[in-house]
Every structure is written in C-alpha cells, then in structure tokens.
Write a protein that holds these residues in place. Structure first.
Motif, short mmCIF file in Angstrom:
data_model
loop_
_atom_site.label_atom_id
_atom_site.label_comp_id
_atom_site.label_asym_id
_atom_site.label_seq_id
_atom_site.Cartn_x
_atom_site.Cartn_y
_atom_site.Cartn_z
N HIS A 50 89.91 -7.46 -40.69
CA HIS A 50 88.55 -7.96 -40.55
C HIS A 50 88.08 -7.70 -39.13
CE1 HIS A 50 88.33 -10.08 -44.42
NE2 HIS A 50 89.55 -10.51 -44.19
N ILE A 79 85.64 -8.76 -35.90
CA ILE A 79 85.04 -9.95 -35.27
C ILE A 79 84.23 -9.47 -34.08
CG2 ILE A 79 85.49 -12.13 -34.07
CD1 ILE A 79 88.22 -12.19 -35.56
N THR A 128 79.80 -13.33 -39.16
CA THR A 128 80.53 -14.41 -38.50
C THR A 128 81.76 -14.77 -39.34
OG1 THR A 128 78.42 -15.26 -37.69
CG2 THR A 128 80.34 -16.72 -37.53
N LYS A 129 82.91 -14.83 -38.72
CA LYS A 129 84.17 -15.08 -39.42
C LYS A 129 84.63 -16.52 -39.22
CE LYS A 129 84.28 -10.75 -40.68
NZ LYS A 129 83.21 -10.18 -39.85
N ASN A 144 87.98 -19.23 -39.00
CA ASN A 144 89.42 -19.47 -38.78
C ASN A 144 89.79 -20.86 -39.28
OD1 ASN A 144 92.14 -19.05 -37.43
ND2 ASN A 144 91.42 -20.90 -36.42
N GLU A 190 88.89 -15.85 -43.18
CA GLU A 190 89.40 -14.56 -42.73
C GLU A 190 90.64 -14.70 -41.85
OE1 GLU A 190 85.10 -13.97 -43.71
OE2 GLU A 190 86.11 -15.38 -42.36
N SER A 244 93.50 -14.07 -27.35
CA SER A 244 92.47 -15.08 -27.49
C SER A 244 92.59 -15.98 -26.27
CB SER A 244 92.68 -15.87 -28.79
OG SER A 244 91.62 -16.77 -29.00
N GLU A 254 87.75 -18.09 -26.08
CA GLU A 254 87.59 -19.37 -26.77
C GLU A 254 86.61 -20.27 -26.02
OE1 GLU A 254 91.26 -21.16 -27.98
OE2 GLU A 254 92.07 -19.26 -28.72
N TYR A 309 84.82 -17.22 -29.62
CA TYR A 309 85.50 -17.97 -30.67
C TYR A 309 85.34 -19.46 -30.35
CZ TYR A 309 89.83 -19.69 -33.04
OH TYR A 309 90.77 -20.38 -33.80
N SER A 331 80.99 -15.31 -32.51
CA SER A 331 81.39 -14.40 -33.57
C SER A 331 82.41 -14.98 -34.54
CB SER A 331 82.02 -13.13 -32.94
OG SER A 331 81.18 -12.56 -32.00
N PHE A 332 83.04 -16.09 -34.13
CA PHE A 332 84.22 -16.59 -34.84
C PHE A 332 84.17 -18.11 -34.76
CE2 PHE A 332 89.17 -16.05 -34.84
CZ PHE A 332 89.20 -16.06 -36.21
N CYS A 383 85.96 -21.68 -35.56
CA CYS A 383 87.16 -22.41 -35.96
C CYS A 383 86.71 -23.62 -36.77
CB CYS A 383 87.96 -22.86 -34.74
SG CYS A 383 89.53 -23.62 -35.19
#
Length: 435
Positions: free
Chosen positions: A56, A58, A64-65, A67, A95, A223, A265, A292, A323-324, A326
C-alpha cells in the motif's frame, strides 16, 4: 538494474512491482507515483522479508490509510485472540497492523504476523527491548537497543517507530518547560527515563546512521516517533512538541540521503483550531514526508468515546495533509481493546479517512458516495447495505425495526420524502394516510 529500497529504485527511474500494484489501486500514473516516492512525499513500506505483503502507498495524492494497534500485554497474553483481532482488522480494510506487544513471546507473534498477514506490519523496538532482555531498564546498553532494531528488520517488519527525536537537548528543554501531562508516549517515556538514569544520549539518535543502514538493508520504513506528542489539549503545540519536530525534520533529510523511506508521527491531543496549522508546519519542516497521526483527539473528556474524538480530529488532519491515521478505539485510556472495540475504532477511522479523501478531491473518492445516493433514491435496501461502510450494522438496524411497507423505514413510513418525490415526479398520486 538493482536497488536497495523503494526510494532507491524510484530515484533510479525503476518502477518496482510494488509501485505497479499501488499505482493501479490508487488510480495514479505509475511514473507520477515513482516521482513522489523519489521525493520522499510517498512511501511503500515493504520489508524484503515480508513475503505475503499486499503493498500500500502512503503519502501525497494517495488515499488516506488506517493503522490498527494490537498486541499482547501483561494482563492479556492470548495470542489467538490477538490474531483474531488482526484478521478482523484486515477484513475490515485496515492497511496496517502495528504490533505493540509488551509481554510474552513477542518474537513469536511478530513472526506470525509477517508470515501470515498481508497488511503492512509495524513495531516499536523500544517496547520489545524491555521484554526481550528482561532486566532493569537502566541496565540495557546502547548496543542492545540497536540490536533489537536489527532483529525486527530481519523478522520482516515493514516500518518501525523509532523515538530518535528526544535527544539530550530536547529532554533538557522539556524539563525546563513544565507540562500538564508530561510525556504520554510509552516509547518516549521509556527512552527518556533511560537517558535520565544513565546520563547517556538517546542511542537511537546517537547511532542513527547505523539504524539507517539496517533499514536500507531490509527496506524498512522509518516512522520517526513523536515522544513529545501532546497528551492533553493544554500541552498541544508547545515548545517540546515543536522542538522535537525540528529534530525529526533534520533526521528525515539524513534518512533520504541513504534512500531510506520515512514518515513522521504526530499528535496526539489537540484543539480543532490548531490542527490545520500543525499539518502545515510538519509539511514545511519535514519537506512533505508523509504524516502519521494518532487522532488528533479534539477533547480530553470522552473516555469510552475517544474513537469519535479521534475521528473528528483525524478527518481534519487528513484534509490538511496527514496521510496515515492511527485508529483509536472506545477503550483508549481505559483498557486493552477487545474485538468489538477494534471494529468500532476501525470504522470511525475509515469514516474520517474517506471524508478527508473526498475533501481532497482524490480520484474515485466521491464515486462510492454517489453510488450510495443512487441506491437510496431507488430505495434499494440491498444495494444500500452492500455499499455501507459497515454492512452488517446497517442491515441489523433495519431488521431490528421492520417497517409496514418494504419501500419505507420505521422512521418515516408513508411520510418518506424520497418515496413521495419519486412518485410525484413520475406523475403518480401521493397519498399519505390512506395507503
């Protein structure tokens, strides 16, 4: 042509198999994707040892993914239960799975994930070092911290949260500028305590180049952890958070020099009115590296409902650059989430991500909603369920209160605006009470 990482390939002009898959899924030209990866604005976490991975992307111009954090703890050591949560999360469209195990045979669970799970797998080596060495925190050596990073890379982990931004300088500034909630990051608090007890520099910062070499060898995405993320609204956007972000910006550039993929992050707890500015600051300082975020949670007063406070903040954050996301579950701040908590957290995050993708105008994002509206207009209940983000719940709600007539619901009945407008525009007679 050979390459070491996805970024290395992209910079050489190589389209990898992973890029082919992601480009097709994202409805983006593969050369455009390659350019984004070469610039560090998009990543494909894909450890060479994770053989069953479904890749995938990111980052910029991509969907937008989501976690999902899972893993064992001292109070909950059932590996089968955790795998049930993992499988459920993947089935619901997550994802990425982040293994935060902090008790038991952590390597067994980690290897099970990378051998059986198709999602992107992430870990936090700091947690595992404490479990693996099974000795007092202050007795863990700098060398031992780094060895755990290599172990995770060898085990097939696609990305690792490395808390390398909280160095001695950041720690000193943190102590001078008091917070209401101090450090709430588990990894951040562990490495801060280790630094305080030993008097040594953060080994993840001191030996950063060695960590990059490991990541380059296995194509592990860094990350960069936010040890100083705010844990309450009062601490949002404070000196400690921004100082650490400045350090992460410098570390991002150093990683790119070795063709190591990076994401950053971010917060945390944050008032609504600060989220957009934080996204812009991160994009500037970290030169567009994918962001993230945990939440952000937009209020501190909703234990049991923090999947909602997180989804509100996540939708705003993703609209302006994250983009990600949690996920956060209803159990956040209270206990380890169960299977139902995991589901509630994923659904809330997926709603936030999709809402942001619509706002960003990503290709195909609105098509889903337009298809749903078409089904609703036609009063096509089966199609409505099929298109729902949670078909099981949508169907259960309708079946729990069956209407008198199939073409209505128990809320409106014959007052249904959709049914009545369909009829009147088709030249039919609309009658409310005598049908």
């Amino acid at each position: 042509m050979s390459y070491t990482t996805q970024m290395d390939a992209a910079r050489q002009g190589i389209i990898t198999p992973e890029m082919e898959i992601v480009a097709k899924e994202e409805q983006i030209d593969k050369n455009e994707l390659r350019e984004l990866i070469a610039a560090g604005q998009a990543i494909i976490p894909a450890n060479k040892n994770h053989k069953c991975l479904k890749p995938h992307g990111i980052g910029s111009r991509l969907r937008t993914k989501i976690n999902v954090n899972l893993g064992t703890s001292r109070d909950c050591t059932d590996l089968d239960m955790e795998m049930e949560k993992v499988n459920s999360a993947v089935d619901m469209g997550a994802e990425a799975i982040m293994d935060l195990s902090s008790f038991g045979d952590t390597q067994k669970f980690r290897r099970k994930l990378t051998s059986e799970c198709s999602a992107i797998i992430g870990t936090v080596p700091i947690y595992d070092a404490v479990v693996y060495y099974h000795k007092a925190l202050r007795e863990i050596t700098a060398r031992e911290w780094i060895d755990i990073v290599r172990m995770h890379a060898e085990d097939g982990v696609d990305f690792m949260t490395i808390h390398c931004g909280v160095n001695k300088e950041t720690a000193d500034r943190f102590k001078r500028n008091k917070r209401l909630m101090n450090i709430v990051s588990r990894g951040g608090s562990i490495i801060f305590a280790w630094m305080e007890m030993t008097g040594e520099e953060n080994p993840f910062y001191q030996y950063y180049d060695e960590i990059l070499d490991i990541c380059q060898e296995y194509d592990v995405t860094m990350s960069l952890g936010d040890a100083c993320r705010p844990g309450c609204l009062k601490d949002a956007s404070d000196i400690s958070q921004i100082q650490e972000l400045l350090t992460l910006g410098e570390l991002t550039t150093r990683a790119w020099e070795k063709n190591v993929q990076v994401m950053i992050e971010g917060p945390g707890h944050m008032p609504l009115n600060q989220i957009q500015a934080n996204m812009e600051i991160q994009k500037t300082i970290c030169k567009g590296a994918p962001f993230y975020v945990l939440g952000p949670l937009v209020t501190d007063v909703a234990p049991g409902y923090d999947h909602i406070t997180s989804a509100i903040g996540g939708a705003i954050a993703a609209t302006y650059g994250a983009s990600f996301l949690c996920y956060v579950t209803p159990a956040e701040h209270l206990r380890l989430p169960d299977v139902n908590d995991v589901k509630e957290g994923i659904i809330a995050s997926k709603i936030a991500a999709h809402a942001a993708d619509i706002a960003k105008g990503l290709p195909g994002a609105r098509d889903w909603d337009d298809a749903m509206s078409t089904a609703r207009k036609a009063l096509d209940w089966e199609k409505t369920f099929e298109l729902s983000i949670d078909p099981e719940k949508a169907r259960a709600y309708r079946e729990s209160a069956k209407p008198e007539k199939e073409d209505t619901c128990s809320m409106c009945g014959n007052f249904c605006a959709v049914k009545n407008m369909n009829r009147i525009l088709d030249g039919e007679i609309v009658s409310i009470f005598d049908e």
